[in-house]
Design a protein around this motif. Structure first.
Motif, PDB file in Angstrom:
ATOM      1  N   MET A   2       0.806  -1.189   0.000  1.00 59.06           N
ATOM      2  CA  MET A   2       0.000   0.000   0.000  1.00 59.06           C
ATOM      3  C   MET A   2       0.855   1.260   0.000  1.00 59.06           C
ATOM      4  SD  MET A   2      -3.053   0.543  -0.227  1.00 59.06           S
ATOM      5  CE  MET A   2      -4.593   1.084   0.326  1.00 59.06           C
ATOM      6  N   GLU A   3       1.942   1.187   0.687  1.00 61.50           N
ATOM      7  CA  GLU A   3       2.836   2.332   0.777  1.00 61.50           C
ATOM      8  C   GLU A   3       3.509   2.619  -0.567  1.00 61.50           C
ATOM      9  OE1 GLU A   3       6.848   3.016   3.187  1.00 61.50           O
ATOM     10  OE2 GLU A   3       5.147   2.428   4.442  1.00 61.50           O
ATOM     11  N   ILE A   4       3.814   1.571  -1.328  1.00 60.10           N
ATOM     12  CA  ILE A   4       4.449   1.734  -2.637  1.00 60.10           C
ATOM     13  C   ILE A   4       3.462   2.376  -3.615  1.00 60.10           C
ATOM     14  CG2 ILE A   4       5.439   0.490  -4.595  1.00 60.10           C
ATOM     15  CD1 ILE A   4       6.545  -1.519  -2.591  1.00 60.10           C
ATOM     16  N   VAL A   5       2.226   1.968  -3.581  1.00 62.27           N
ATOM     17  CA  VAL A   5       1.209   2.519  -4.479  1.00 62.27           C
ATOM     18  C   VAL A   5       1.029   4.013  -4.219  1.00 62.27           C
ATOM     19  CG1 VAL A   5      -1.226   2.418  -5.114  1.00 62.27           C
ATOM     20  CG2 VAL A   5       0.036   0.304  -4.686  1.00 62.27           C
ATOM     21  N   GLU A   6       1.040   4.429  -2.974  1.00 60.90           N
ATOM     22  CA  GLU A   6       0.901   5.843  -2.652  1.00 60.90           C
ATOM     23  C   GLU A   6       2.083   6.649  -3.186  1.00 60.90           C
ATOM     24  OE1 GLU A   6       0.466   5.992   1.568  1.00 60.90           O
ATOM     25  OE2 GLU A   6      -1.550   5.141   1.540  1.00 60.90           O
ATOM     26  N   LYS A   7       3.293   6.088  -3.095  1.00 60.39           N
ATOM     27  CA  LYS A   7       4.466   6.787  -3.616  1.00 60.39           C
ATOM     28  C   LYS A   7       4.431   6.872  -5.138  1.00 60.39           C
ATOM     29  CE  LYS A   7       7.648   5.978   0.150  1.00 60.39           C
ATOM     30  NZ  LYS A   7       8.955   5.473   0.567  1.00 60.39           N
ATOM     31  N   VAL A   8       3.959   5.799  -5.780  1.00 58.88           N
ATOM     32  CA  VAL A   8       3.869   5.803  -7.241  1.00 58.88           C
ATOM     33  C   VAL A   8       2.832   6.831  -7.687  1.00 58.88           C
ATOM     34  CG1 VAL A   8       3.169   4.431  -9.249  1.00 58.88           C
ATOM     35  CG2 VAL A   8       4.708   3.450  -7.542  1.00 58.88           C
ATOM     36  N   VAL A   9       1.703   6.888  -7.006  1.00 62.69           N
ATOM     37  CA  VAL A   9       0.665   7.861  -7.354  1.00 62.69           C
ATOM     38  C   VAL A   9       1.180   9.278  -7.112  1.00 62.69           C
ATOM     39  CG1 VAL A   9      -1.617   8.721  -6.678  1.00 62.69           C
ATOM     40  CG2 VAL A   9      -1.248   6.274  -6.980  1.00 62.69           C
ATOM     41  N   LYS A  10       1.947   9.452  -6.063  1.00 70.30           N
ATOM     42  CA  LYS A  10       2.502  10.769  -5.750  1.00 70.30           C
ATOM     43  C   LYS A  10       3.512  11.218  -6.808  1.00 70.30           C
ATOM     44  CE  LYS A  10       4.525  13.163  -1.813  1.00 70.30           C
ATOM     45  NZ  LYS A  10       5.072  12.994  -0.466  1.00 70.30           N
ATOM     46  N   LEU A  11       4.244  10.292  -7.398  1.00 70.27           N
ATOM     47  CA  LEU A  11       5.280  10.604  -8.388  1.00 70.27           C
ATOM     48  C   LEU A  11       4.845  10.300  -9.821  1.00 70.27           C
ATOM     49  CD1 LEU A  11       8.354   9.171  -6.458  1.00 70.27           C
ATOM     50  CD2 LEU A  11       7.691  11.556  -6.676  1.00 70.27           C
ATOM     51  N   ARG A  12       3.543  10.218 -10.076  1.00 67.77           N
ATOM     52  CA  ARG A  12       3.077   9.798 -11.402  1.00 67.77           C
ATOM     53  C   ARG A  12       3.497  10.771 -12.498  1.00 67.77           C
ATOM     54  NH1 ARG A  12      -1.670  11.308  -8.641  1.00 67.77           N
ATOM     55  NH2 ARG A  12      -2.677  13.152  -9.544  1.00 67.77           N
ATOM     56  N   TYR A  13       3.510  12.069 -12.218  1.00 64.97           N
ATOM     57  CA  TYR A  13       3.899  13.027 -13.251  1.00 64.97           C
ATOM     58  C   TYR A  13       5.398  12.942 -13.560  1.00 64.97           C
ATOM     59  CZ  TYR A  13      -0.713  14.990 -12.529  1.00 64.97           C
ATOM     60  OH  TYR A  13      -2.066  15.149 -12.423  1.00 64.97           O
ATOM     61  N   HIS A  14       6.188  12.677 -12.555  1.00 65.79           N
ATOM     62  CA  HIS A  14       7.623  12.510 -12.774  1.00 65.79           C
ATOM     63  C   HIS A  14       7.913  11.262 -13.609  1.00 65.79           C
ATOM     64  CE1 HIS A  14       7.452  15.105  -9.194  1.00 65.79           C
ATOM     65  NE2 HIS A  14       8.566  15.631  -9.678  1.00 65.79           N
ATOM     66  N   ILE A  15       7.196  10.195 -13.316  1.00 63.79           N
ATOM     67  CA  ILE A  15       7.381   8.949 -14.057  1.00 63.79           C
ATOM     68  C   ILE A  15       6.940   9.125 -15.507  1.00 63.79           C
ATOM     69  CG2 ILE A  15       6.608   6.554 -14.241  1.00 63.79           C
ATOM     70  CD1 ILE A  15       6.437   6.565 -11.136  1.00 63.79           C
TER      71      ILE A  15
END
Length: 100
Positions: A1-14
């Motif tokens: 769950m913690e990884i998904v939140e970080k990925v969503v937080k960095l979606r524009y960078h990715i």
């Protein structure tokens, strides 16, 4: 769950990194074609002059404007130049001593 939140937080960078990678890969693939290289070799003076003009624009944009004391002397010099161009000036020589 913690990884998904970080990925969503960095979606524009990715997404930005993916677009950059795809752009670089497509440029490398196109650069290997002879047509693109011939365009670059034909237009390199235009690219160079455009880059120089943009550099000058950036340089002059960062240059501070005239100070108020310089502005008055600049105005006087400009006014003298405008008077000369408009024809309101004395001739540089005496017309009576003109050699024919």
């Amino acid at each position: 769950m913690e990884i998904v939140e970080k990925v969503v937080k960095l979606r524009y960078h990715i997404l930005g990194a993916l677009v950059l990678c795809l752009t670089l890969i497509s440029l490398l693939v196109m650069a290997s074609s002879p047509r693109l290289m011939s365009l670059f070799t034909y237009f390199w003076p235009l690219f160079l002059s455009t880059a120089l003009v943009l550099a000058l624009v950036i340089f002059f944009a960062k240059t501070p404007p005239f100070s108020p004391t310089d502005a008055s002397s600049f105005h006087n010099a400009a006014q003298g130049l405008l008077d000369y161009v408009a024809g309101h000036h004395d001739p540089p020589f005496d017309a009576r001593h003109k050699s024919d």
